[in-house]
Structure formats: C-alpha cells, structure tokens
Design a protein around this motif. Sequence first.
Motif, PDB file in Angstrom:
ATOM      1  N   THR A 231      -3.504  26.910 -46.195  1.00 37.48           N
ATOM      2  CA  THR A 231      -2.666  27.518 -45.161  1.00 37.48           C
ATOM      3  C   THR A 231      -2.027  28.771 -45.758  1.00 37.48           C
ATOM      4  O   THR A 231      -2.216  29.081 -46.932  1.00 37.48           O
ATOM      5  CB  THR A 231      -1.544  26.578 -44.674  1.00 37.48           C
TER       6      THR A 231
ATOM      7  N   THR B 109       2.413  32.373 -41.500  1.00 38.14           N
ATOM      8  CA  THR B 109       1.363  31.630 -40.811  1.00 38.14           C
ATOM      9  C   THR B 109       0.104  32.484 -40.778  1.00 38.14           C
ATOM     10  O   THR B 109       0.178  33.717 -40.767  1.00 38.14           O
ATOM     11  CB  THR B 109       1.787  31.220 -39.387  1.00 38.14           C
TER      12      THR B 109
ATOM     13  N   GLY C  49      -2.837  28.391 -40.407  1.00 37.02           N
ATOM     14  CA  GLY C  49      -1.577  27.725 -40.109  1.00 37.02           C
ATOM     15  C   GLY C  49      -0.513  27.895 -41.168  1.00 37.02           C
ATOM     16  O   GLY C  49      -0.525  28.842 -41.964  1.00 37.02           O
TER      17      GLY C  49
ATOM     18  N   GLU D 274      -1.156  20.977 -37.742  1.00 37.19           N
ATOM     19  CA  GLU D 274      -1.158  21.615 -36.434  1.00 37.19           C
ATOM     20  C   GLU D 274      -2.452  21.284 -35.691  1.00 37.19           C
ATOM     21  O   GLU D 274      -3.555  21.468 -36.234  1.00 37.19           O
ATOM     22  CB  GLU D 274      -0.996  23.123 -36.608  1.00 37.19           C
TER      23      GLU D 274
ATOM     24  N   LEU E 261       0.436  28.850 -33.072  1.00 37.72           N
ATOM     25  CA  LEU E 261       0.881  29.434 -34.324  1.00 37.72           C
ATOM     26  C   LEU E 261       2.074  30.362 -34.139  1.00 37.72           C
ATOM     27  O   LEU E 261       2.771  30.674 -35.106  1.00 37.72           O
ATOM     28  CB  LEU E 261      -0.265  30.193 -34.994  1.00 37.72           C
TER      29      LEU E 261
END
Length: 371
Positions: free
Chosen positions: A152, A158, A211, A217, A351
């Motif tokens: 991630t 993000t 993410g 998520e 997101l």
Amino acid sequence: MKSRKGTRPEKRSSHVWGNVVIEPEQTASVSLAVTESYSQLTIPIPVVVQRGKEDGPTVFVSAALHGDEINGTGSIRALITENQLCLLKGTLILVPVINILGFDRHSRYLPDRRDLNRCFPGSDDGSLAARMAKIIYEEIVGRSDYGIDLHTAAVRRTNFPCIRGDLSNPEVDRMARAFGCEIILDNVGPDGSFRREATLANCPTIVLEAGEVWKVEPAVVEYSINGIVSVLTELEMVDGLRSDPPFQIVIKKSKWVRASRGGFLRFHVSPGDLVREGSPLATNTSITGVENNFITAPHDAIVLGMTTLPCIAPGDPICHLGFIDEKHKELEKLVKKLPSDGLHGRTSEQLSTNVSVVEPMPHQTLDSPIE
C-alpha cells in the motif's frame, strides 16, 4: 541505474517444507521460522502452500513486507478462505505477512528501525533485517518461478491500484499486463527491494501498490484477487479469466508535487483521476480559509497517489502524478464513459473517503499561476 545479475538462491522444493510434504491437489499450512525473540522463542511466519494436479510453475504471493500495509494480508486471507482456487498446475505459495515483527507492532519497520524492503538479498551475519531478509529470500524466492508482492502507500497517503515492475524483463512485462490494472509503472525498484532482487535472481516479480496502511479496503481486495487470478490464468495454472481493464497505460516517469508553503489543503482531485497540465490539484489555505496559493499539475498526468493529511509544511508531498505524453484526450473520453459503480469508479470513491474533494473556485482556472 545499471542492471546487474543477481545470485539465484539455492533451489528448494516448493513441495517440501521441513517434515511436511505437499502432495498433488493438496493444500497445507506450514510455517517459516524467520528469527528469535529476546527470550529465544522461535518466531515464524504463516505460509499456505497449494499444489495443483500437474507440475507447473511456482508462484509466491506475499504481503505486509511493510508491517502496517495489511490490504494485501486481507486480500490473501480472502483468496484462501473465500476464493477457493482450483489449481490445475504448479504450486501457489501464499504468505499473508512477511514482516511479522512490524505487523505485530502496526509498524512499517522492524524493531531495529530498518526497512526490510531495502535489505534483500540479506546476509547470514548482518543486522536483524538482513538476517530475516536472507531467510525469506532463500525460502520464498528459492522455491519460486514468479512472484507477486502486495503493498500500500506509506502512512498518511493512499495509492490508486498500480502495478510496478521492470518491464525490460519480458516475464515481468507479461505478468504486469496480465494482472489487469489500468496503470503500470515501469521501473526496476529501489536497491535491496524484494521484487528487484527476486527479479535479478530470475524470479520475475511484480508489486501491486494500492490503498492505505492499517486498512483492508474492499475495492483493493477485489483488484488484488482479480489480478492474482488473472496472472495465474496467464500462466495456465488455473482455468479462469484474464482481467480486462477499461484501459491500460504504462507510466515511465512520475513525480510528487510538493508544497511550497505551510497551510491547510482543499483537494480538487481523487486517486485515479486524469489531470491536464495546469489543472487544479489543491488549494492551500490558512486554517481560517484565507487562500495562500493554488497548486496545479505540471504535466498531463494520472493521479497515482496523494496525501490524506490536509495539514502541510513546505516540502510535504501532496500528489503523486504519473506523466502521460500521449493519448491523454482519448483516455479522458474513455474514463468519462466508465460507470460510476464499476471497479474503477468504486475504487476512486473509496480511496478518497479520507479526503474532502471539492470543485475549485471559479477564479481558479487553467491559467492560474502554477505553484
């Protein structure tokens, strides 16, 4: 950066783990000892090994190499418990947590403050990180023909799902395109990174960046599982379907747009958005709303990632842009036609739930000064 040939770890059988032998069409849970605690207790990482009916390639899928990046952990868990893959050929090695010490502390790093993903291929007599890297490199890469490593963004950031890999390697290129992400970032990776060293050692490996930290998520899990199954389909290990993204673009150059002043951001873009040179990214204001400056895109680009923290100081990263030199208008038309409830739209919406994205003020046009 010059490429080099890595040293292939001693080849190990993907079917034999200590006293456990995995037979064709069997799935087994095993563990890999990676270090010891202060009290000399062995610390293992869990591994699930699935073997197909026929011989074929061995693929590892790993996550939480940075211990706080658990979207991949949730994706591998779902792959094990919900997807129920029917493996026809080869062997699948699933490693939901590599950096178990960081994972237990909800930390990116190891207790010795090192980044495990800069320590490969490791060494027998180095730091804690180097010794762990050596074991993981030999036991995972040494058993595998291909690799998929799930990551991630770093803390307070993000990423829109993006595959990263060294596309000069034909097998990396093949896997990257087969995964089915809209965005592929072509680079070799940092020195000492898991995927770089694995690829150099003739185990072509790609990374999914998607993410945030400390989260599982739903859209990222969907991207991950679709992509993993798509790669396994490409390798003829499962009888599945290749992911068919609405578009696919290879990015060769990217840049973080950074703040020139401190302030409080009002965002105008979401992860995955297409932006034109000069189009608004964010407005920097005081905490009482007085406008400081207007931040715009320096190039036609796609938003690879962004900060989720609106409070900024000079030099702080705001938006990670992947530069697009061609077909920007075509992509814009295509993206506008995508259904909002499709995976692309749902992912962008999910997101951006941690940032307040608003339309720019009327006076903020493409002719406004670039920060």
